[in-house]
Design a protein around this motif. Structure first.
Motif, short mmCIF file in Angstrom:
data_model
loop_
_atom_site.label_atom_id
_atom_site.label_comp_id
_atom_site.label_asym_id
_atom_site.label_seq_id
_atom_site.Cartn_x
_atom_site.Cartn_y
_atom_site.Cartn_z
N GLU A 122 23.26 44.11 46.62
CA GLU A 122 24.44 43.64 46.67
C GLU A 122 25.31 44.83 45.84
O GLU A 122 26.57 45.16 46.66
CB GLU A 122 24.52 42.63 45.69
N LEU A 123 25.18 45.39 44.99
CA LEU A 123 25.90 46.53 44.44
C LEU A 123 26.20 47.48 45.40
O LEU A 123 27.28 47.84 45.60
CB LEU A 123 25.23 46.94 43.22
N LEU A 124 25.16 48.04 46.12
CA LEU A 124 25.46 49.01 47.06
C LEU A 124 26.05 48.48 48.47
O LEU A 124 26.63 49.54 49.12
CB LEU A 124 23.94 49.82 47.32
N GLU A 125 25.73 47.46 48.76
CA GLU A 125 26.68 46.97 49.90
C GLU A 125 28.17 47.19 49.84
O GLU A 125 28.87 47.61 50.64
CB GLU A 125 26.49 45.51 50.22
N GLU A 126 28.56 46.88 48.63
CA GLU A 126 29.93 47.42 48.21
C GLU A 126 30.37 48.68 48.27
O GLU A 126 31.51 49.16 48.56
CB GLU A 126 30.10 46.58 47.02
N MET A 127 29.24 49.63 47.93
CA MET A 127 29.63 51.17 47.91
C MET A 127 29.60 51.81 49.51
O MET A 127 30.27 52.75 49.61
CB MET A 127 28.67 51.91 46.99
N LEU A 128 29.01 50.98 50.54
CA LEU A 128 28.75 51.58 51.82
C LEU A 128 30.00 52.09 52.21
O LEU A 128 30.04 53.28 53.14
CB LEU A 128 27.98 50.45 52.56
N THR A 129 30.98 51.24 52.18
CA THR A 129 32.45 51.70 52.92
C THR A 129 33.19 52.44 52.06
O THR A 129 34.48 52.88 52.34
CB THR A 129 33.00 50.39 53.20
N THR A 130 32.62 53.09 50.82
CA THR A 130 33.74 53.92 49.86
C THR A 130 33.10 55.15 50.00
O THR A 130 32.23 55.64 50.55
CB THR A 130 33.41 53.28 48.52
N ASP A 131 33.97 56.12 49.31
CA ASP A 131 33.84 57.59 49.37
C ASP A 131 32.53 57.96 48.42
O ASP A 131 31.71 58.92 48.37
CB ASP A 131 34.91 58.29 48.72
N ALA A 132 32.20 56.84 47.43
CA ALA A 132 31.04 56.94 46.64
C ALA A 132 29.79 57.07 47.27
O ALA A 132 28.69 57.43 46.91
CB ALA A 132 31.16 56.02 45.58
N TRP A 133 29.69 56.51 48.58
CA TRP A 133 28.46 56.26 49.10
C TRP A 133 27.73 57.95 49.53
O TRP A 133 26.50 57.90 49.21
CB TRP A 133 28.35 55.57 50.46
N ALA A 134 28.66 58.56 49.74
CA ALA A 134 28.18 60.00 50.30
C ALA A 134 27.49 60.68 48.90
O ALA A 134 26.44 61.56 49.16
CB ALA A 134 29.39 60.92 50.73
N ASN A 135 28.15 60.41 47.69
CA ASN A 135 27.60 60.93 46.33
C ASN A 135 26.39 60.42 46.18
O ASN A 135 25.47 61.01 45.87
CB ASN A 135 28.70 60.64 45.36
N PHE A 136 26.23 58.96 46.53
CA PHE A 136 25.17 58.32 46.00
C PHE A 136 24.03 58.84 46.82
O PHE A 136 22.84 59.28 46.43
CB PHE A 136 25.20 56.84 46.36
N LEU A 137 23.98 59.22 48.31
CA LEU A 137 23.20 59.63 49.23
C LEU A 137 22.69 61.00 48.56
O LEU A 137 21.32 61.41 48.67
CB LEU A 137 23.45 59.85 50.37
N ARG A 138 23.51 61.86 48.09
CA ARG A 138 23.19 63.34 47.59
C ARG A 138 22.29 63.01 46.15
O ARG A 138 21.48 63.78 46.08
CB ARG A 138 24.56 63.99 47.29
N TRP A 139 22.80 62.12 45.41
CA TRP A 139 21.81 61.80 44.31
C TRP A 139 20.37 61.21 44.50
O TRP A 139 19.54 61.82 43.98
CB TRP A 139 22.20 60.76 43.35
N GLU A 140 20.21 60.48 45.44
CA GLU A 140 19.15 59.98 45.90
C GLU A 140 18.23 61.16 46.39
O GLU A 140 17.11 61.24 46.23
CB GLU A 140 19.26 58.76 46.87
N LEU A 141 18.97 61.93 47.04
CA LEU A 141 18.13 63.01 47.91
C LEU A 141 17.56 64.03 46.73
O LEU A 141 16.32 64.29 46.79
CB LEU A 141 18.99 63.73 48.98
N ASP A 142 18.41 64.27 45.72
CA ASP A 142 17.90 65.02 44.54
C ASP A 142 16.92 64.20 43.88
O ASP A 142 15.83 65.12 43.63
CB ASP A 142 19.21 65.35 43.72
N PHE A 143 17.06 63.13 43.43
CA PHE A 143 16.17 62.40 42.55
C PHE A 143 14.57 62.10 43.15
O PHE A 143 13.58 62.60 42.75
CB PHE A 143 16.60 61.14 42.19
N CYS A 144 14.97 61.81 44.45
CA CYS A 144 13.39 61.61 45.25
C CYS A 144 12.35 62.53 45.44
O CYS A 144 11.39 62.47 45.53
CB CYS A 144 13.94 60.95 46.74
N ALA A 145 13.04 64.14 45.46
CA ALA A 145 12.31 65.10 45.45
C ALA A 145 11.54 65.64 44.30
O ALA A 145 10.73 66.54 44.13
CB ALA A 145 13.14 66.21 45.91
N GLU A 146 11.95 65.02 42.89
CA GLU A 146 11.46 65.24 41.81
C GLU A 146 9.76 64.83 41.64
O GLU A 146 9.70 63.68 41.95
CB GLU A 146 12.27 64.79 40.72
N ASP A 147 9.12 65.45 41.09
CA ASP A 147 7.84 65.07 40.76
C ASP A 147 7.62 63.81 40.32
O ASP A 147 6.67 63.19 40.85
CB ASP A 147 7.10 66.24 40.12
#
Length: 279
Positions: free
Chosen positions: A231-256
């Motif tokens: 629900e939280l992220l559904e609201e973010m999908l259509t905002t500029d924050a979504w691109a930043n969120f994807l960048r964070w996810e890409l960074d965090f997911c590659a951590e051991d």
């Protein structure tokens, strides 16, 4: 449990369009698609000859076409191959597909050794071959050119348990189920909608890859922060924050420390020479 290719093919024949919808039905699924796509963009070059196995309905076939690859599409399910063609045509990607073949990743003998620049096995096909994983991995490396890349993903034991824990607790005697599955990652059909698979821990996938003639170039979870925050992220999908969120996810997911935290674990390997281990 033993690998049953007929059962797997029948499941995905009946799964149909759900396979196309799977990577767009939630914010966590969109994140998973984005992270898988990132590694395609990093390791696939224009004019690369690519074998895509377990291609399903074609989400990544279309992305490979956008990258200028020449794609041989393979899947164990005839119905998924039909959907793959349907969507490749719809998304103007069909000219990038050289052929479609119904195949099983434990036997790629229809292809000569060192044929492809890249092999892509996204979505968990390796999870479905159970005890035959070494054979399947050996086959995918066999058809890969020296210094070529193998990109694959498998179902994650810990991440899936985290994502589905509420549903798991509704299963009778769920504590015994979790204890049993945690020992080896095997999930049988009686608790998994009729199909059985092997879920991996990151260290397990790493050990499997390192037992073959390849170098691990990258590993990643498929999602992390996005799990169970629909629900939280559904609201973010259509905002500029979504691109930043994807960048964070890409960074965090590659951590051991996060490799086990998503629904899938991604591994990118480079074939180091032309020798194979006999499994």
């Amino acid at each position: 449990m033993k690998y049953n290719p007929v059962q797997v093919a029948a499941f995905y024949d009946s799964y149909g369009e759900q396979e196309w919808d799977r990577l767009s039905k939630s914010p966590a699924a969109l994140v998973s698609f984005h992270i898988h796509q990132h590694y395609l963009q990093k390791y696939v070059k224009t004019s690369d000859s690519v074998l895509e196995v377990g291609a399903g309905a074609g989400r990544f076939t279309i992305e490979l076409a956008k990258l200028g690859a020449l794609i041989t599409v393979g899947d164990i399910s005839f119905e998924q191959l039909k959907l793959n063609q349907k969507y490749a045509v719809e998304y103007q990607s069909e000219t990038s597909v050289s052929s479609r073949v119904q195949l099983d990743i434990i036997d790629l003998s229809m292809f000569e050794a060192a044929t492809f620049d890249v092999v892509v096995c996204y979505g968990g096909a390796l999870s479905y071959v159970l005890e035959q994983a070494n054979i399947a991995l050996n086959e995918m490396l066999r058809v890969l050119k020296p210094e070529g890349y193998l990109l694959l993903s498998v179902m994650s034991l810990i991440g899936t348990t985290q994502a589905k824990f509420e549903a798991i607790t509704e299963i009778p005697n769920f504590t015994r189920l979790v204890d049993r599955v945690n020992t080896n990652g095997f999930l049988n059909g009686s608790t998994n909608n009729g199909h059985q698979l092997k879920m991996y821990r990151a260290k397990e996938l790493k050990q499997l890859c390192q037992s073959h003639q390849c170098e691990i170039m990258a590993m990643s979870a498929s999602n992390y922060l996005s799990l169970n925050r629909h629900e939280l992220l559904e609201e973010m999908l259509t905002t500029d924050a979504w691109a930043n969120f994807l960048r964070w996810e890409l960074d965090f997911c590659a951590e051991d420390g996060c490799l086990d935290s998503g629904t899938h674990i991604i591994s990118v390997m480079k074939k180091t020479n032309n020798r194979y281990i006999d499994h």
